[in-house]
Design a protein around this motif. Sequence first.
Motif, PDB file in Angstrom:
ATOM      1  N   ILE A 103     -37.254 -55.331  15.054  1.00 54.24           N
ATOM      2  CA  ILE A 103     -38.197 -54.020  14.775  1.00 54.24           C
ATOM      3  C   ILE A 103     -39.087 -54.280  13.722  1.00 54.24           C
ATOM      4  O   ILE A 103     -38.310 -54.960  12.606  1.00 54.24           O
ATOM      5  N   ILE A 104     -40.342 -53.897  13.942  1.00 57.37           N
ATOM      6  CA  ILE A 104     -41.078 -53.716  12.603  1.00 57.37           C
ATOM      7  C   ILE A 104     -41.436 -52.298  12.482  1.00 57.37           C
ATOM      8  O   ILE A 104     -42.009 -51.547  13.514  1.00 57.37           O
ATOM      9  N   GLY A 105     -41.548 -51.803  11.450  1.00 58.40           N
ATOM     10  CA  GLY A 105     -41.935 -50.376  11.080  1.00 58.40           C
ATOM     11  C   GLY A 105     -42.948 -50.270  10.250  1.00 58.40           C
ATOM     12  O   GLY A 105     -42.926 -50.818   9.063  1.00 58.40           O
ATOM     13  N   ILE A 106     -44.232 -49.630  10.529  1.00 58.56           N
ATOM     14  CA  ILE A 106     -45.029 -49.305   9.140  1.00 58.56           C
ATOM     15  C   ILE A 106     -45.277 -47.959   9.310  1.00 58.56           C
ATOM     16  O   ILE A 106     -45.999 -47.266  10.150  1.00 58.56           O
ATOM     17  N   PHE A 107     -44.382 -47.081   8.613  1.00 56.05           N
ATOM     18  CA  PHE A 107     -44.131 -45.687   8.433  1.00 56.05           C
ATOM     19  C   PHE A 107     -45.231 -45.159   7.206  1.00 56.05           C
ATOM     20  O   PHE A 107     -45.644 -45.645   6.647  1.00 56.05           O
ATOM     21  N   CYS A 108     -45.128 -43.660   7.493  1.00 57.64           N
ATOM     22  CA  CYS A 108     -45.638 -42.810   6.408  1.00 57.64           C
ATOM     23  C   CYS A 108     -47.078 -43.042   6.264  1.00 57.64           C
ATOM     24  O   CYS A 108     -47.619 -43.171   5.054  1.00 57.64           O
ATOM     25  N   ASP A 109     -47.803 -43.351   7.522  1.00 58.11           N
ATOM     26  CA  ASP A 109     -49.185 -43.448   7.571  1.00 58.11           C
ATOM     27  C   ASP A 109     -49.728 -44.494   6.401  1.00 58.11           C
ATOM     28  O   ASP A 109     -51.029 -44.611   6.019  1.00 58.11           O
ATOM     29  N   SER A 110     -48.963 -45.339   6.308  1.00 62.79           N
ATOM     30  CA  SER A 110     -49.253 -46.715   5.590  1.00 62.79           C
ATOM     31  C   SER A 110     -50.443 -47.540   6.015  1.00 62.79           C
ATOM     32  O   SER A 110     -51.084 -48.102   5.240  1.00 62.79           O
ATOM     33  N   LEU A 111     -50.494 -47.505   7.451  1.00 64.53           N
ATOM     34  CA  LEU A 111     -51.448 -48.491   7.915  1.00 64.53           C
ATOM     35  C   LEU A 111     -52.793 -47.723   7.637  1.00 64.53           C
ATOM     36  O   LEU A 111     -54.096 -48.439   7.361  1.00 64.53           O
ATOM     37  N   ASN A 112     -52.799 -46.337   7.256  1.00 65.50           N
ATOM     38  CA  ASN A 112     -54.305 -45.678   6.717  1.00 65.50           C
ATOM     39  C   ASN A 112     -54.805 -46.317   5.546  1.00 65.50           C
ATOM     40  O   ASN A 112     -56.076 -46.024   5.269  1.00 65.50           O
ATOM     41  N   ILE A 121     -56.691 -55.286  12.255  1.00 63.78           N
ATOM     42  CA  ILE A 121     -56.255 -56.441  13.398  1.00 63.78           C
ATOM     43  C   ILE A 121     -55.588 -57.346  12.950  1.00 63.78           C
ATOM     44  O   ILE A 121     -54.512 -57.957  13.596  1.00 63.78           O
ATOM     45  N   HIS A 122     -55.721 -57.893  11.654  1.00 65.87           N
ATOM     46  CA  HIS A 122     -54.773 -58.899  11.245  1.00 65.87           C
ATOM     47  C   HIS A 122     -53.285 -58.442  11.061  1.00 65.87           C
ATOM     48  O   HIS A 122     -52.438 -59.131  11.211  1.00 65.87           O
ATOM     49  N   THR A 123     -53.081 -57.152  10.604  1.00 65.23           N
ATOM     50  CA  THR A 123     -51.919 -56.677  10.598  1.00 65.23           C
ATOM     51  C   THR A 123     -51.252 -56.613  11.888  1.00 65.23           C
ATOM     52  O   THR A 123     -49.970 -56.864  11.794  1.00 65.23           O
TER      53      THR A 123
END
Length: 250
Positions: A103-112, A121-123
């Motif tokens: 599992i991979i999580g990118i939580f709490c709108d961190s991608l923004n 795209i790289h992420t």
Amino acid sequence: MSYEQFAYLYDELMQDAPYDEWVRFVKEKLDKYQVDGKSLLDLACGTGELSVRFAKEGFSVTGVDLSADMLAVAQAKAQEEGLNIPFFEQDMANLEGHGEFDIIGIFCDSLNYLKSDLDVIHTFSCALEHLKDSGILFFDVHSTYKISQLFIDQTFTMAEDHLSYIWNSFAGELPNSVEHELSFFVLDEQTGKYDRFDELHYQRTYSVQQYSAWLEQAGFEILEVSADFQPTDPQPNSERIFFIARKKPS
């Protein structure tokens, strides 16, 4: 964007964040999609609030964040709870060397907080490389509605005896982007005076269709897209969009 001072104020500012909702959401979806593995990579883990919660739920957690100060807070928090969570300082758009996870999580709108299309795209590509076959990626982002209608040209304030802030949000140069100018006033208990710290934070989001296209191009199968912790499709006024995607078997 600096997190040097913000890292040590973050937990207090985010004390009402629905962290337990994120954990509940992930556990429910893992059951739904019959994911048995427990290794979890928490990207942009910040001060480790979710890393610690997932570890206490029995997950084998690794945390990654770009901010050394955030990671220092996270490490101290994990040690206080008696948890062995490895934390690494790294950019999620250039992630490497961590093996594969269930599992991979990118939580709490961190991608923004990523500044360009290529960073997103790289992420996604890096996440794919760090997932086992049929591994699951979770992430949530601000909706375009939230950026344009609830952030831009808004001012937010808080005034407490020991901590106050003024938070002004302005339209960024690129579509669906916002710049947050924050000024914090923190009481120095020894002198009785307030220290001022200024931060500039940038966020950008994209449409559901654009995120979906990038996920598919990276090699993911999109399992579901929902909003605001509810089992419903995003609506025009939804604020937080949740994506769940599975790595296609090689």
